[in-house]
Design an enzyme around this catalytic site. Sequence first.
Site, PDB file in Angstrom:
ATOM      1  N   ASP A 175      -3.451   6.982  -6.905  1.00 49.66           N
ATOM      2  CA  ASP A 175      -1.803   7.233  -6.887  1.00 49.66           C
ATOM      3  C   ASP A 175      -1.661   8.308  -6.040  1.00 49.66           C
ATOM      4  O   ASP A 175      -1.953   9.490  -6.013  1.00 49.66           O
ATOM      5  CB  ASP A 175      -1.281   7.228  -8.176  1.00 49.66           C
ATOM      6  CG  ASP A 175       0.174   6.968  -8.155  1.00 49.66           C
ATOM      7  OD1 ASP A 175       0.662   5.943  -7.602  1.00 49.66           O
ATOM      8  OD2 ASP A 175       0.984   7.768  -8.881  1.00 49.66           O
ATOM      9  N   HIS A 201       1.974  -4.013  -6.721  1.00 46.25           N
ATOM     10  CA  HIS A 201       3.063  -3.700  -7.794  1.00 46.25           C
ATOM     11  C   HIS A 201       4.393  -3.054  -7.396  1.00 46.25           C
ATOM     12  O   HIS A 201       5.046  -2.811  -8.015  1.00 46.25           O
ATOM     13  CB  HIS A 201       2.275  -3.040  -9.084  1.00 46.25           C
ATOM     14  CG  HIS A 201       1.722  -1.557  -8.441  1.00 46.25           C
ATOM     15  ND1 HIS A 201       0.780  -1.412  -7.459  1.00 46.25           N
ATOM     16  CD2 HIS A 201       2.021  -0.356  -8.802  1.00 46.25           C
ATOM     17  CE1 HIS A 201       0.573  -0.256  -7.349  1.00 46.25           C
ATOM     18  NE2 HIS A 201       1.435   0.407  -8.212  1.00 46.25           N
ATOM     19  N   ASN A 224      -3.164 -12.236 -22.333  1.00 48.69           N
ATOM     20  CA  ASN A 224      -3.056 -11.861 -23.650  1.00 48.69           C
ATOM     21  C   ASN A 224      -4.332 -12.496 -24.459  1.00 48.69           C
ATOM     22  O   ASN A 224      -4.001 -13.515 -24.565  1.00 48.69           O
ATOM     23  CB  ASN A 224      -1.619 -11.847 -24.275  1.00 48.69           C
ATOM     24  CG  ASN A 224      -1.650 -11.125 -25.847  1.00 48.69           C
ATOM     25  OD1 ASN A 224      -2.765 -11.083 -26.317  1.00 48.69           O
ATOM     26  ND2 ASN A 224      -0.454 -11.135 -26.208  1.00 48.69           N
ATOM     27  N   ASP A 253      10.211  -4.011  -8.655  1.00 48.72           N
ATOM     28  CA  ASP A 253       9.794  -3.716  -9.851  1.00 48.72           C
ATOM     29  C   ASP A 253      11.203  -4.025 -10.673  1.00 48.72           C
ATOM     30  O   ASP A 253      12.223  -3.569 -10.305  1.00 48.72           O
ATOM     31  CB  ASP A 253       9.348  -2.107  -9.874  1.00 48.72           C
ATOM     32  CG  ASP A 253       9.352  -1.824 -11.273  1.00 48.72           C
ATOM     33  OD1 ASP A 253       9.092  -2.558 -12.474  1.00 48.72           O
ATOM     34  OD2 ASP A 253       9.398  -0.537 -11.531  1.00 48.72           O
ATOM     35  N   ASP A 261       7.425   2.314 -31.399  1.00 46.15           N
ATOM     36  CA  ASP A 261       8.488   2.196 -30.299  1.00 46.15           C
ATOM     37  C   ASP A 261       8.492   1.236 -29.257  1.00 46.15           C
ATOM     38  O   ASP A 261       9.251   1.335 -28.374  1.00 46.15           O
ATOM     39  CB  ASP A 261       8.996   3.334 -30.006  1.00 46.15           C
ATOM     40  CG  ASP A 261       7.851   4.301 -29.263  1.00 46.15           C
ATOM     41  OD1 ASP A 261       6.966   3.821 -29.397  1.00 46.15           O
ATOM     42  OD2 ASP A 261       8.313   5.438 -28.895  1.00 46.15           O
ATOM     43  N   HIS A 297       0.924  13.851 -11.449  1.00 42.71           N
ATOM     44  CA  HIS A 297       1.961  14.121 -12.738  1.00 42.71           C
ATOM     45  C   HIS A 297       1.425  13.222 -13.847  1.00 42.71           C
ATOM     46  O   HIS A 297       0.303  12.755 -13.919  1.00 42.71           O
ATOM     47  CB  HIS A 297       3.229  13.426 -12.328  1.00 42.71           C
ATOM     48  CG  HIS A 297       3.309  12.294 -11.918  1.00 42.71           C
ATOM     49  ND1 HIS A 297       3.011  11.559 -10.777  1.00 42.71           N
ATOM     50  CD2 HIS A 297       3.375  10.954 -12.723  1.00 42.71           C
ATOM     51  CE1 HIS A 297       3.128  10.355 -10.471  1.00 42.71           C
ATOM     52  NE2 HIS A 297       3.245   9.836 -11.938  1.00 42.71           N
ATOM     53  N   GLU A 344      -3.674   6.052  -2.043  1.00 44.45           N
ATOM     54  CA  GLU A 344      -2.623   5.351  -1.692  1.00 44.45           C
ATOM     55  C   GLU A 344      -1.813   6.013  -0.590  1.00 44.45           C
ATOM     56  O   GLU A 344      -1.328   7.090  -0.836  1.00 44.45           O
ATOM     57  CB  GLU A 344      -1.723   5.310  -2.957  1.00 44.45           C
ATOM     58  CG  GLU A 344      -0.265   4.343  -2.689  1.00 44.45           C
ATOM     59  CD  GLU A 344       0.748   4.613  -3.681  1.00 44.45           C
ATOM     60  OE1 GLU A 344       1.740   4.059  -3.718  1.00 44.45           O
ATOM     61  OE2 GLU A 344       0.666   5.698  -4.683  1.00 44.45           O
TER      62      GLU A 344
END
Length: 630
Positions: free
Chosen positions: A345, A447, A145, A516, A156, A259, A374
Amino acid sequence: MDFCIYDSRLPVFKEPFGAVPAQSSVRFAVHLPKHILVRQVDFVLKSDGETEQRFPMSLTDCDMHCNRYTLTLSFPVPQLCFYYFCITEDDGNIYTVHADDSMRASTSTMCSKCWQLTVYDKKMQRPSCLGNGIMYQIFPDRFCNSGTVKTNVPSDRLIRSDWGNLPVYLPNEKGEITNSDYFGGDLQGITQHLPYLQKLGVTCLYLNPIFEAHSNHRYNTADYLKIDPLLGTEEDFSTLCSEAKKVGISVILDGVFSHTGSDSLYFNRNGRYGENTGAYRDPTSRYREWYSFRHYPDDYESWWGFLTLPNVQETHPDYMDFICNPQHGVLAKWLSLGASGFRLDVADELPDAFLDRIYQTVKTFGCDKIVLGEVWEDASNKISYGNRRRYLLGKQLDSVMNYPFRNAVLSYIRNGNAEEFLTNVISIVENYPPPAMNSMMNPLSTHDTPRAITMLVAEPMDNKDRQWQAEHHYLSLEDYQKGQTLLKLASVLQYFLPGIPCLYYGDEAGLSGYADPFNRCCYPWGYENQELIDWFSSLGQLRLSLAFLNSALFLPLVVDSDLCCYLRQEKQQSLLVAVNRSDHDHTLCVPTEFLQAKIHTLVGSFENGTLKGKSAVVMVREKRNSNESI
C-alpha cells in the site's frame, strides 16, 4: 526548423528498443539532411544529481537525402538516464534536439523533454507465482460469507444480515465515517469458491488487508500478527493457500506498512488493548519510537491528516526488524503460512531503505515470490517527496499496479481516442524493464476507483457527495446493457496487454458503483450476470492458454479515432487484437499471416474484413514451420 530525425521507438534510431539490462550496449542514431553542414553531433547524457556527459557521434552512413550519425554506449550499472542531442553547424549555430510529446525529435524551443533510458538489474525476472492466467482482487468482507461461526469478534461491530444491500455510507450522529458495518465475508468463503476462480482463469489471488483491524476495509491495522477474527483463523489462511496452490493459484496479501490504526496494539489511543499499553498511553512503550509525536500524546503525524491512521517511522530499527526480520518478522510469518508475496500500500510513501529490506526478506523465501507496489503514475521515473525513486531498477519492487493502462483503456472505450490509448501504452512499454512490464497488475476497477461499468456509461462523479452516489448507484437498463458491451470491449484490450490482467471481484458479475464504499459492495451470489461471467471465463481461459504473452512484444498496428489494433508477438506465436468502439463499421486490413488464424474471442461481428460497430476480435496464430516468419 526541425531537421533532426530521431524516434526512440524505431530500431533504425535506437536499438534495442526500451529498457536495457545493465552491462549491455545501446546504439543510437540520428539522421540529418545532407544540405546541413555539420561540425559536430553530440549525444548528451543526464542522470539525476550528475553532471551532463557529452559523447561525440560519428558519421557512419550517407544516402541521397541524409547523413547518419551513430554512437554505441554501454551502461555498466542499473540507473535511470535521460538524454538529448546537440548539433553544431559549421557556422557555429548550435541546436539542442529534445523530444516532443510523441517522443520524436524536435528543435523547437517549446520542446524540452528528454528521452528516457531505463537500465535495470540483469538478474530481474518475472515472478512465477503470477502464472499464465489472471489476477483476481478480493475485498474480503464482501466476497463470500461461509456461515462459519466466528469467535472473539469485538462487540462494537455492526454485523449485517442483509447481504447485497448498500454498505453504510452516511456519517453517524457525530459526523464520523466509521466503516464499522460488516457483511461477514471470510477466508473459508474464498476457499469454497476456488473452483469458480479456477474457471475464470485465475492464477494469482490478491486479498485486500486480512490482518486484525477495526474497520471493514482493514487499512488501519491493529495487529499485524493476527487474522481479523471475522475473517477466520491462521488455519483458515493456511488452508486457503494450500488448496489454492493445488489448483495453480497463488495468494498475495496487502501490506499496509506506512501507518497503523490509532485503535491498535501498537498505538492504542482508544484503550482497547489495555489502559497502560501502546505508544499513545505509555511513553515508555516499545512502540513509542515508531511514531512521530510533535506534542505527546495528542499531536502526532498521521497519514494524510487522518488521526485514526498514525504514521510510523519505517526506518526505525525496531519497526523495520518487526516487519522484515527473515526469521520472525511479519513478512516471514505470512510467507511461511503460504503467502506468495505482498502488494505494498502507498509504496511511494515508503522509504527506499524500507522497500529494499522488504524485497530482500520476501526473496529469501524464493525468487518466485513477488513484491508489487501501489504507484498511480509511471513508476519508472516517479518522484516522491523530492526524491527520484528506483522501484524498477532491481532489488526493490518486482512491479506495480498499472493505473496508466486502466485510465488509457477506459478513456478510449468511453471517449474514442485510440491514438492516445496506444501512446500511453507504448510509453509504459518503453520505460519499464521487461520483467517488470510483464508483471504489471493491470486492473479496470479496484477498491480505490469506481467500478469499470460505471466509469464507461454513467454520469461522471465529479466529486459529488455520497448521497448523490447512492442515488445513482444502480444503472438504468439501457445504460447497463450498453455498459455490458463496453466492458467486454475494454476487457479484450485489458486481457492481452503486457502484464497480468487483474479482475476486481464482482466486475465479472455485473457490479456497478462509484467511489468507496459503493465500489465495495457484496458479490451478488444468486443474482450474477451469467452472460458476463461466461464472457470473463472464456477470456480468462484463453489468456491462461497463451503462456507466450508473459514475454511477447507489443506492437501497435492500426489506429484511428475509433479503431484500435495491436499485435503481441513471440518467436513461435503471435496474437492480434482489434477493437472498434464506435457504432460504425470499420475495414480491418488483417496482415496476410493472420488470414488463416483462429478467431478465439469475438464481441459483435467480424466478417470479410469488416469489424462491425461495438465489436472486437482476437486472433491467435502459431508458427507452422521453422522457415516461416511471423
